[in-house]
Design a protein around this motif. Sequence first.
Motif, mmCIF file in Angstrom:
data_model
loop_
_atom_site.group_PDB
_atom_site.id
_atom_site.type_symbol
_atom_site.label_atom_id
_atom_site.label_comp_id
_atom_site.label_asym_id
_atom_site.label_seq_id
_atom_site.Cartn_x
_atom_site.Cartn_y
_atom_site.Cartn_z
ATOM 1 N N SER A 126 -3.532 -34.130 80.963
ATOM 2 C CA SER A 126 -3.346 -35.178 79.956
ATOM 3 C C SER A 126 -2.145 -34.935 79.057
ATOM 4 O O SER A 126 -1.657 -35.867 78.407
ATOM 5 C CB SER A 126 -4.608 -35.305 79.095
ATOM 6 O OG SER A 126 -4.859 -34.094 78.393
ATOM 7 N N ARG A 136 -4.277 -41.253 79.716
ATOM 8 C CA ARG A 136 -4.357 -39.950 79.059
ATOM 9 C C ARG A 136 -5.802 -39.652 78.618
ATOM 10 O O ARG A 136 -6.296 -38.533 78.759
ATOM 11 C CB ARG A 136 -3.411 -39.917 77.853
ATOM 12 C CG ARG A 136 -3.197 -38.518 77.281
ATOM 13 C CD ARG A 136 -2.224 -38.543 76.091
ATOM 14 N NE ARG A 136 -0.944 -39.148 76.431
ATOM 15 C CZ ARG A 136 0.041 -38.517 77.070
ATOM 16 N NH1 ARG A 136 -0.137 -37.258 77.446
ATOM 17 N NH2 ARG A 136 1.175 -39.129 77.322
ATOM 18 N N ALA A 137 -6.487 -40.682 78.108
ATOM 19 C CA ALA A 137 -7.864 -40.496 77.650
ATOM 20 C C ALA A 137 -8.798 -40.179 78.809
ATOM 21 O O ALA A 137 -9.710 -39.354 78.677
ATOM 22 C CB ALA A 137 -8.336 -41.737 76.900
ATOM 23 N N ARG A 140 -8.192 -36.642 79.779
ATOM 24 C CA ARG A 140 -8.770 -35.777 78.748
ATOM 25 C C ARG A 140 -10.280 -35.725 78.851
ATOM 26 O O ARG A 140 -10.897 -34.679 78.590
ATOM 27 C CB ARG A 140 -8.350 -36.255 77.357
ATOM 28 C CG ARG A 140 -6.929 -35.877 76.982
ATOM 29 C CD ARG A 140 -6.601 -36.263 75.561
ATOM 30 N NE ARG A 140 -7.523 -35.684 74.598
ATOM 31 C CZ ARG A 140 -7.465 -35.918 73.286
ATOM 32 N NH1 ARG A 140 -6.527 -36.719 72.789
ATOM 33 N NH2 ARG A 140 -8.325 -35.340 72.468
ATOM 34 N N ALA A 141 -10.914 -36.840 79.234
ATOM 35 C CA ALA A 141 -12.369 -36.837 79.401
ATOM 36 C C ALA A 141 -12.780 -35.820 80.458
ATOM 37 O O ALA A 141 -13.727 -35.047 80.266
ATOM 38 C CB ALA A 141 -12.857 -38.232 79.783
ATOM 39 N N ASP A 144 -12.221 -32.397 78.895
ATOM 40 C CA ASP A 144 -13.247 -32.083 77.898
ATOM 41 C C ASP A 144 -14.548 -31.652 78.567
ATOM 42 O O ASP A 144 -15.172 -30.663 78.168
ATOM 43 C CB ASP A 144 -13.544 -33.312 77.029
ATOM 44 C CG ASP A 144 -12.448 -33.661 76.044
ATOM 45 O OD1 ASP A 144 -11.491 -32.867 75.885
ATOM 46 O OD2 ASP A 144 -12.546 -34.745 75.422
ATOM 47 N N ILE A 151 -17.647 -35.015 76.210
ATOM 48 C CA ILE A 151 -16.409 -35.686 75.817
ATOM 49 C C ILE A 151 -16.324 -35.644 74.299
ATOM 50 O O ILE A 151 -17.245 -36.076 73.603
ATOM 51 C CB ILE A 151 -16.380 -37.132 76.330
ATOM 52 C CG1 ILE A 151 -16.426 -37.152 77.869
ATOM 53 C CG2 ILE A 151 -15.136 -37.869 75.819
ATOM 54 C CD1 ILE A 151 -16.588 -38.550 78.469
ATOM 55 N N THR A 155 -11.445 -38.143 72.086
ATOM 56 C CA THR A 155 -11.275 -38.729 73.415
ATOM 57 C C THR A 155 -12.173 -39.936 73.579
ATOM 58 O O THR A 155 -11.756 -40.976 74.124
ATOM 59 C CB THR A 155 -11.601 -37.685 74.500
ATOM 60 O OG1 THR A 155 -10.824 -36.506 74.277
ATOM 61 C CG2 THR A 155 -11.309 -38.233 75.885
#
Length: 203
Positions: A126, A136-137, A140-141, A144, A151, A155
Amino acid sequence: MRWNEAERNAQVVGARERLPFLSEDQLDDRHFEAMEQLRVLYGYPEGMPLAPFFATLAHSPEFFAGYIDLGVTASIRSALPARVRELAILRTGWLHGAPYVWGEHVHSSRDRVLSSEEIERITQGSQAEGWDELDRAVLRAAEDLHADSMICDETWDLLASHLDARQLLELPIVIGHYVTTAYVQNSLRTRLTDNNPEGLATR
């Protein structure tokens, strides 16, 4: 995480499979009903033999059927856009050093859902330049969940600005399904298919 692709491929799929494949004369009705879902989903011709992973997973008829049902749901019944789904799956496959998951989804998504450049960028995660906010989210999930089994709020808030309630629920389920897939395939040292000769490679 940046894997050494050759070393990881050798570790996971360079050795002999740990369980034998089952032949079709060892399968029962539960297997064949699940296999029909696969055939329809992937457009396989009737009578096509099971791919190596499924021929091994068939040792447990109950889990075979349940696994395939969830996989089909994630592939064709999910409310997640195809791009979101493939970003999540590929990042999960890379984080877990899963040659089978990674290679199969590179093959199925390249030039259909994601470009070669984007696939290479997924390996960077990300923080790489070039992602839009939703991309990107989603990455990132997956990160995470890999790092902390949840999460984080930041995010989640980004995801919630783009996805509805059903999609927000389905995203960690899809990621979790492919974590399970990575665990099983890596542990069984499942042989790669002809569509996926290179495993953890981006080109």
